[in-house]
Design a protein around this motif. Structure first.
Motif, PDB file in Angstrom:
ATOM      1  N   ALA A  23       2.208 -19.121   0.286  1.00  0.00           N
ATOM      2  CA  ALA A  23       1.716 -19.408  -1.054  1.00  0.00           C
ATOM      3  C   ALA A  23       1.212 -18.147  -1.745  1.00  0.00           C
ATOM      4  CB  ALA A  23       0.605 -20.446  -0.986  1.00  0.00           C
ATOM      5  N   GLN A  24       0.831 -17.134  -0.998  1.00  0.00           N
ATOM      6  CA  GLN A  24       0.346 -15.895  -1.590  1.00  0.00           C
ATOM      7  C   GLN A  24       1.529 -14.989  -1.911  1.00  0.00           C
ATOM      8  OE1 GLN A  24      -2.241 -14.253   1.324  1.00  0.00           O
ATOM      9  NE2 GLN A  24      -3.844 -15.741   0.995  1.00  0.00           N
ATOM     10  N   GLU A  25       1.524 -14.448  -3.110  1.00  0.00           N
ATOM     11  CA  GLU A  25       2.580 -13.536  -3.522  1.00  0.00           C
ATOM     12  C   GLU A  25       2.356 -12.177  -2.879  1.00  0.00           C
ATOM     13  OE1 GLU A  25       3.728 -11.210  -7.572  1.00  0.00           O
ATOM     14  OE2 GLU A  25       2.970 -13.235  -7.759  1.00  0.00           O
ATOM     15  N   ALA A  26       3.364 -11.668  -2.203  1.00  0.00           N
ATOM     16  CA  ALA A  26       3.254 -10.337  -1.607  1.00  0.00           C
ATOM     17  C   ALA A  26       3.318  -9.294  -2.716  1.00  0.00           C
ATOM     18  CB  ALA A  26       4.372 -10.117  -0.612  1.00  0.00           C
ATOM     19  N   PRO A  27       2.484  -8.266  -2.660  1.00  0.00           N
ATOM     20  CA  PRO A  27       2.552  -7.214  -3.673  1.00  0.00           C
ATOM     21  C   PRO A  27       3.922  -6.525  -3.650  1.00  0.00           C
ATOM     22  CG  PRO A  27       0.562  -6.997  -2.345  1.00  0.00           C
ATOM     23  CD  PRO A  27       1.427  -8.029  -1.681  1.00  0.00           C
ATOM     24  N   GLN A  28       4.337  -6.015  -4.800  1.00  0.00           N
ATOM     25  CA  GLN A  28       5.574  -5.249  -4.918  1.00  0.00           C
ATOM     26  C   GLN A  28       5.239  -3.915  -5.566  1.00  0.00           C
ATOM     27  OE1 GLN A  28       8.703  -7.436  -6.894  1.00  0.00           O
ATOM     28  NE2 GLN A  28       7.916  -9.371  -6.096  1.00  0.00           N
ATOM     29  N   LEU A  29       6.142  -2.964  -5.447  1.00  0.00           N
ATOM     30  CA  LEU A  29       5.903  -1.622  -5.952  1.00  0.00           C
ATOM     31  C   LEU A  29       7.136  -1.107  -6.674  1.00  0.00           C
ATOM     32  CD1 LEU A  29       3.740   0.784  -5.532  1.00  0.00           C
ATOM     33  CD2 LEU A  29       5.328   1.555  -3.794  1.00  0.00           C
ATOM     34  N   HIS A  30       6.931  -0.397  -7.786  1.00  0.00           N
ATOM     35  CA  HIS A  30       8.027   0.306  -8.449  1.00  0.00           C
ATOM     36  C   HIS A  30       7.470   1.501  -9.218  1.00  0.00           C
ATOM     37  CE1 HIS A  30       7.845  -2.140 -12.478  1.00  0.00           C
ATOM     38  NE2 HIS A  30       7.032  -1.135 -12.502  1.00  0.00           N
ATOM     39  N   LEU A  31       8.374   2.353  -9.682  1.00  0.00           N
ATOM     40  CA  LEU A  31       7.985   3.501 -10.497  1.00  0.00           C
ATOM     41  C   LEU A  31       8.459   3.251 -11.924  1.00  0.00           C
ATOM     42  CD1 LEU A  31       8.908   6.394  -8.040  1.00  0.00           C
ATOM     43  CD2 LEU A  31       6.741   5.181  -8.298  1.00  0.00           C
ATOM     44  N   ALA A  32       7.590   3.530 -12.896  1.00  0.00           N
ATOM     45  CA  ALA A  32       7.878   3.260 -14.304  1.00  0.00           C
ATOM     46  C   ALA A  32       7.876   4.549 -15.122  1.00  0.00           C
ATOM     47  CB  ALA A  32       6.832   2.293 -14.868  1.00  0.00           C
ATOM     48  N   GLU A  33       8.628   4.552 -16.207  1.00  0.00           N
ATOM     49  CA  GLU A  33       8.633   5.616 -17.210  1.00  0.00           C
ATOM     50  C   GLU A  33       9.146   6.957 -16.697  1.00  0.00           C
ATOM     51  OE1 GLU A  33       7.963   4.790 -20.349  1.00  0.00           O
ATOM     52  OE2 GLU A  33       7.335   2.782 -19.769  1.00  0.00           O
ATOM     53  N   HIS A  36      14.256   7.391 -13.700  1.00  0.00           N
ATOM     54  CA  HIS A  36      14.994   7.260 -12.433  1.00  0.00           C
ATOM     55  C   HIS A  36      14.125   6.439 -11.501  1.00  0.00           C
ATOM     56  CE1 HIS A  36      16.667   8.416  -8.498  1.00  0.00           C
ATOM     57  NE2 HIS A  36      17.780   8.650  -9.176  1.00  0.00           N
ATOM     58  N   ARG A  37      14.738   5.662 -10.633  1.00  0.00           N
ATOM     59  CA  ARG A  37      13.939   4.788  -9.762  1.00  0.00           C
ATOM     60  C   ARG A  37      13.082   5.560  -8.760  1.00  0.00           C
ATOM     61  NH1 ARG A  37      14.748   3.035  -4.848  1.00  0.00           N
ATOM     62  NH2 ARG A  37      16.366   3.970  -3.590  1.00  0.00           N
ATOM     63  N   CYS A  38      13.348   6.859  -8.580  1.00  0.00           N
ATOM     64  CA  CYS A  38      12.610   7.653  -7.598  1.00  0.00           C
ATOM     65  C   CYS A  38      11.625   8.635  -8.233  1.00  0.00           C
ATOM     66  CB  CYS A  38      13.589   8.385  -6.682  1.00  0.00           C
ATOM     67  SG  CYS A  38      14.533   7.268  -5.610  1.00  0.00           S
ATOM     68  N   MET A  39      11.264   8.401  -9.489  1.00  0.00           N
ATOM     69  CA  MET A  39      10.197   9.197 -10.099  1.00  0.00           C
ATOM     70  C   MET A  39       9.553   8.374 -11.208  1.00  0.00           C
ATOM     71  SD  MET A  39      12.223  12.092 -12.217  1.00  0.00           S
ATOM     72  CE  MET A  39      13.138  11.740 -13.687  1.00  0.00           C
ATOM     73  N   GLY A  40       8.244   8.502 -11.327  1.00  0.00           N
ATOM     74  CA  GLY A  40       7.553   7.784 -12.381  1.00  0.00           C
ATOM     75  C   GLY A  40       6.130   7.426 -12.016  1.00  0.00           C
ATOM     76  N   ARG A  41       5.529   6.631 -12.907  1.00  0.00           N
ATOM     77  CA  ARG A  41       4.163   6.135 -12.708  1.00  0.00           C
ATOM     78  C   ARG A  41       4.217   5.022 -11.663  1.00  0.00           C
ATOM     79  NH1 ARG A  41       3.313   4.572 -17.697  1.00  0.00           N
ATOM     80  NH2 ARG A  41       4.080   2.465 -17.321  1.00  0.00           N
ATOM     81  N   VAL A  42       3.325   5.055 -10.686  1.00  0.00           N
ATOM     82  CA  VAL A  42       3.293   4.059  -9.625  1.00  0.00           C
ATOM     83  C   VAL A  42       2.669   2.780 -10.165  1.00  0.00           C
ATOM     84  CG1 VAL A  42       2.494   3.526  -7.293  1.00  0.00           C
ATOM     85  CG2 VAL A  42       3.023   5.895  -7.915  1.00  0.00           C
ATOM     86  N   GLU A  43       3.410   1.678 -10.048  1.00  0.00           N
ATOM     87  CA  GLU A  43       2.899   0.382 -10.477  1.00  0.00           C
ATOM     88  C   GLU A  43       3.084  -0.638  -9.369  1.00  0.00           C
ATOM     89  OE1 GLU A  43       4.526  -0.845 -14.230  1.00  0.00           O
ATOM     90  OE2 GLU A  43       3.253   0.581 -15.310  1.00  0.00           O
ATOM     91  N   ILE A  44       2.096  -1.520  -9.265  1.00  0.00           N
ATOM     92  CA  ILE A  44       2.082  -2.573  -8.256  1.00  0.00           C
ATOM     93  C   ILE A  44       2.059  -3.927  -8.952  1.00  0.00           C
ATOM     94  CG2 ILE A  44       0.766  -3.616  -6.369  1.00  0.00           C
ATOM     95  CD1 ILE A  44      -0.467  -0.866  -5.859  1.00  0.00           C
ATOM     96  N   LEU A  45       2.903  -4.832  -8.492  1.00  0.00           N
ATOM     97  CA  LEU A  45       2.860  -6.218  -8.943  1.00  0.00           C
ATOM     98  C   LEU A  45       1.941  -6.957  -7.984  1.00  0.00           C
ATOM     99  CD1 LEU A  45       3.847  -8.547 -10.756  1.00  0.00           C
ATOM    100  CD2 LEU A  45       5.714  -8.870  -9.112  1.00  0.00           C
ATOM    101  N   TYR A  46       0.836  -7.441  -8.496  1.00  0.00           N
ATOM    102  CA  TYR A  46      -0.137  -8.148  -7.666  1.00  0.00           C
ATOM    103  C   TYR A  46      -0.673  -9.331  -8.460  1.00  0.00           C
ATOM    104  CZ  TYR A  46      -4.260  -8.988  -4.756  1.00  0.00           C
ATOM    105  OH  TYR A  46      -5.214  -9.560  -3.947  1.00  0.00           O
TER     106      TYR A  46
END
Length: 134
Positions: A23-33, A36-46
């Motif tokens: 029932a708990q959503e696992a956090p996710q991670l991506h880089l924004a702005e 390229h998917r391998c550079m950017g601002r670190v953001e977490i979906l929580y």
């Protein structure tokens, strides 16, 4: 208690554990702005919202964990002060203190979720090598 009764209770306990963890959503991670998917601002979906990590104490140790976590190889640089833009109204983590060996940035010791004392334009970022070495 019979063996059948014990197995039934054990099955119920396992079901309850699976339902509560699922029932708990696992956090996710991506880089924004970063362009390229391998550079950017670190953001977490929580808990349903994307937010950044405060860049206070942000270093290569944390950047290595992030790059490895998103399958982008090793960290080349850890960026500070909103290099990739900033979201000061939305911060999930503050002062993660990684060794560089952790599998997920949210497993590094840090303040509790949503608690921070950022005083400037907070936005931890990374440049990753983009090459996965096994």
């Amino acid at each position: 208690m019979t063996v059948l009764g014990y197995c039934f209770l054990q099955g119920i306990a396992s079901l309850i554990l699976c339902v509560s963890v699922g029932a708990q959503e696992a956090p996710q991670l991506h880089l924004a702005e970063g362009g390229h998917r391998c550079m950017g601002r670190v953001e977490i979906l929580y808990q349903g919202s994307w937010a950044t990590i405060c860049d206070d104490s942000w270093s290569m140790s944390e950047a290595h964990v992030v790059c490895r976590q998103i399958d982008c190889g090793a960290a080349v640089s850890a960026t500070l002060v909103g290099y990739f833009g900033s979201r000061p109204e939305s911060i999930h983590l503050n002062n993660p203190d990684c060794t560089g060996k952790e599998t997920h940035v949210w497993r590094c010791p840090s303040w509790s979720w949503y608690q921070h004392n950022c005083t400037r334009w907070p936005a931890a970022g990374v440049f990753c090598s983009g090459i996965v070495c096994n």
